[in-house]
Design a protein around this motif. Structure first.
Motif, short mmCIF file in Angstrom:
data_model
loop_
_atom_site.label_atom_id
_atom_site.label_comp_id
_atom_site.label_asym_id
_atom_site.label_seq_id
_atom_site.Cartn_x
_atom_site.Cartn_y
_atom_site.Cartn_z
N ALA A 1 0.84 -1.21 0.00
CA ALA A 1 0.00 0.00 0.00
C ALA A 1 0.87 1.26 0.00
O ALA A 1 0.62 2.20 -0.75
N VAL A 2 1.91 1.26 0.83
CA VAL A 2 2.79 2.43 0.92
C VAL A 2 3.55 2.63 -0.40
O VAL A 2 3.62 3.74 -0.94
N LEU A 3 4.10 1.54 -0.95
CA LEU A 3 4.88 1.64 -2.19
C LEU A 3 4.01 2.07 -3.37
O LEU A 3 4.43 2.90 -4.19
N VAL A 4 2.80 1.52 -3.45
CA VAL A 4 1.89 1.91 -4.54
C VAL A 4 1.48 3.36 -4.38
O VAL A 4 1.38 4.10 -5.37
N ALA A 5 1.23 3.79 -3.14
CA ALA A 5 0.86 5.19 -2.89
C ALA A 5 1.99 6.14 -3.30
O ALA A 5 1.74 7.27 -3.74
N LEU A 6 3.24 5.68 -3.17
CA LEU A 6 4.38 6.53 -3.52
C LEU A 6 4.49 6.77 -5.02
O LEU A 6 5.11 7.75 -5.45
N LEU A 7 3.90 5.88 -5.84
CA LEU A 7 4.02 6.03 -7.29
C LEU A 7 3.37 7.32 -7.79
O LEU A 7 4.03 8.13 -8.46
N PRO A 8 2.07 7.58 -7.51
CA PRO A 8 1.50 8.85 -7.96
C PRO A 8 2.13 10.05 -7.28
O PRO A 8 2.28 11.10 -7.89
N VAL A 9 2.50 9.89 -6.01
CA VAL A 9 3.12 11.01 -5.28
C VAL A 9 4.44 11.40 -5.95
O VAL A 9 4.71 12.60 -6.18
N THR A 10 5.26 10.41 -6.31
CA THR A 10 6.54 10.70 -6.95
C THR A 10 6.37 11.32 -8.33
O THR A 10 7.03 12.31 -8.67
N LEU A 11 5.46 10.76 -9.12
CA LEU A 11 5.25 11.28 -10.47
C LEU A 11 4.75 12.72 -10.43
O LEU A 11 5.24 13.59 -11.17
N ILE A 12 3.78 13.00 -9.55
CA ILE A 12 3.25 14.36 -9.45
C ILE A 12 4.31 15.33 -8.94
O ILE A 12 4.40 16.47 -9.41
N ALA A 13 5.13 14.89 -8.01
CA ALA A 13 6.19 15.75 -7.49
C ALA A 13 7.17 16.13 -8.60
O ALA A 13 7.59 17.30 -8.70
N VAL A 14 7.52 15.17 -9.44
CA VAL A 14 8.44 15.44 -10.55
C VAL A 14 7.81 16.42 -11.53
O VAL A 14 8.45 17.40 -11.97
N VAL A 15 6.55 16.17 -11.89
CA VAL A 15 5.85 17.07 -12.81
C VAL A 15 5.75 18.47 -12.20
O VAL A 15 5.93 19.48 -12.89
N GLY A 16 5.47 18.54 -10.90
CA GLY A 16 5.36 19.83 -10.23
C GLY A 16 6.66 20.60 -10.23
O GLY A 16 6.67 21.82 -10.46
N LEU A 17 7.76 19.91 -9.99
CA LEU A 17 9.07 20.58 -10.01
C LEU A 17 9.38 21.15 -11.38
O LEU A 17 9.97 22.23 -11.50
N VAL A 18 8.98 20.45 -12.42
CA VAL A 18 9.26 20.89 -13.79
C VAL A 18 8.36 22.05 -14.19
O VAL A 18 8.77 22.93 -14.95
N THR A 19 7.13 22.06 -13.67
CA THR A 19 6.14 23.04 -14.15
C THR A 19 5.94 24.23 -13.22
O THR A 19 5.04 25.03 -13.44
N GLY A 20 6.74 24.35 -12.16
CA GLY A 20 6.70 25.59 -11.39
C GLY A 20 6.07 25.53 -10.03
O GLY A 20 5.86 26.59 -9.41
N ALA A 21 5.75 24.37 -9.50
CA ALA A 21 5.27 24.29 -8.12
C ALA A 21 6.44 24.62 -7.20
O ALA A 21 7.51 24.03 -7.31
N GLU A 22 6.23 25.58 -6.30
CA GLU A 22 7.32 26.06 -5.46
C GLU A 22 6.94 26.04 -3.99
O GLU A 22 5.78 26.26 -3.63
N GLY A 23 7.94 25.79 -3.16
CA GLY A 23 7.73 25.82 -1.71
C GLY A 23 9.05 25.58 -1.01
O GLY A 23 10.05 25.21 -1.64
N THR A 24 9.05 25.77 0.28
CA THR A 24 10.26 25.49 1.05
C THR A 24 10.53 23.99 1.06
O THR A 24 9.63 23.18 0.85
#
Length: 253
Positions: free
Chosen positions: A104-127
């Protein structure tokens, strides 16, 4: 932990391409549509920008969809006799539970990781702290909702129940203030729904509790205990219901 059994479970999940799309790719696609391509995502909010706020929301939706499916299918497997098959092997029940929890944890990490990568590329910013704590809350908090899938499968005892539970996540996401920022009466109602506390807690490192409406109005600040209480109560409730359903199933055998 049985690494071989976990590897088999991961490969089985990877073979289900339709499920893989809805769990991993769809949340990232929704982030691109509702977040990355919108002009307002550059606006600042707390320790990040609106882009990061939307990213956390979509990551939470994807993670919950993943864990609901894992929890539900685990219950279906037991109901269909897989538990008896495993009983013929040296694999103890605690290992079965541990492997499913890790899955469950590993599968949950898949969308989290993909979205984080897309966010970093497209301008999501934060500390760095906001990014790290929010992603951690998304991944760990989503495991609570494996109980939701478990309850659905145990209550109706079919694979269709798991699909229905995953479909209900979409409705609960709207009611839980994930897709569209709610206000007024709808926001009050949302605070009693299962996903509200989870996503509010995940957003907290970014927003510091600040609530915004769909038109950008500041709705004030929410105390941390509100989402903590929500997710705690729902975790307890789902745990109790799952336990009762397991006992009911045993009494029928």
């Amino acid at each position: 932990m049985n690494a071989t059994y976990l590897g088999l479970e991961l490969r089985r999940f990877a073979r289900d391409r339709a499920n893989l799309f809805f769990v991993v790719v769809l949340p990232a696609f929704l982030f691109v549509i509702f977040g990355a391509t919108q002009e307002y995502t550059d606006a600042r909010i707390g320790n990040g920008n609106v882009g990061l706020y939307i990213l956390v929301s979509m990551a939470a939706y994807g993670a919950v969809t993943a864990t609901v499916g894992v929890g539900g299918m685990a219950a279906v497997e037991r109901l269909q006799g897989w538990g008896r098959q495993l009983g013929l092997t040296p694999l103890p029940d605690r290992t079965f539970v541990t492997v499913k929890a890790a899955l469950a944890v590993l599968v949950a990490l898949l969308p989290v990781t993909l979205i984080a990568v897309v966010g970093l590329v497209t301008g999501a910013e934060g500390t760095v702290t906001a990014w790290a704590l929010s992603m951690l809350a998304v991944a760990v908090g989503s495991t609570v909702f494996a109980l939701f899938g478990l309850c659905a499968a145990l209550a109706f005892r079919t694979e269709a129940a798991v699909s229905a539970a995953s479909g209900m996540v979409v409705i609960l996401a709207f009611l839980g203030n994930i897709f569209v920022p709610l206000s007024g009466v709808l926001l009050t109602i949302a605070k009693f729904t299962p996903l509200y506390g989870y996503v509010a807690l995940a957003r907290y490192p970014v927003t510091e509790g600040r609530l915004i409406s769909n038109d950008g109005r500041d709705l004030g600040t929410e105390a941390l205990w509100v989402p903590l209480l929500n997710i705690g109560v729902w975790a307890l409730l789902l745990g109790v219901v799952a336990t009762l359903l397991v006992r009911r199933g045993r009494s029928r055998q």
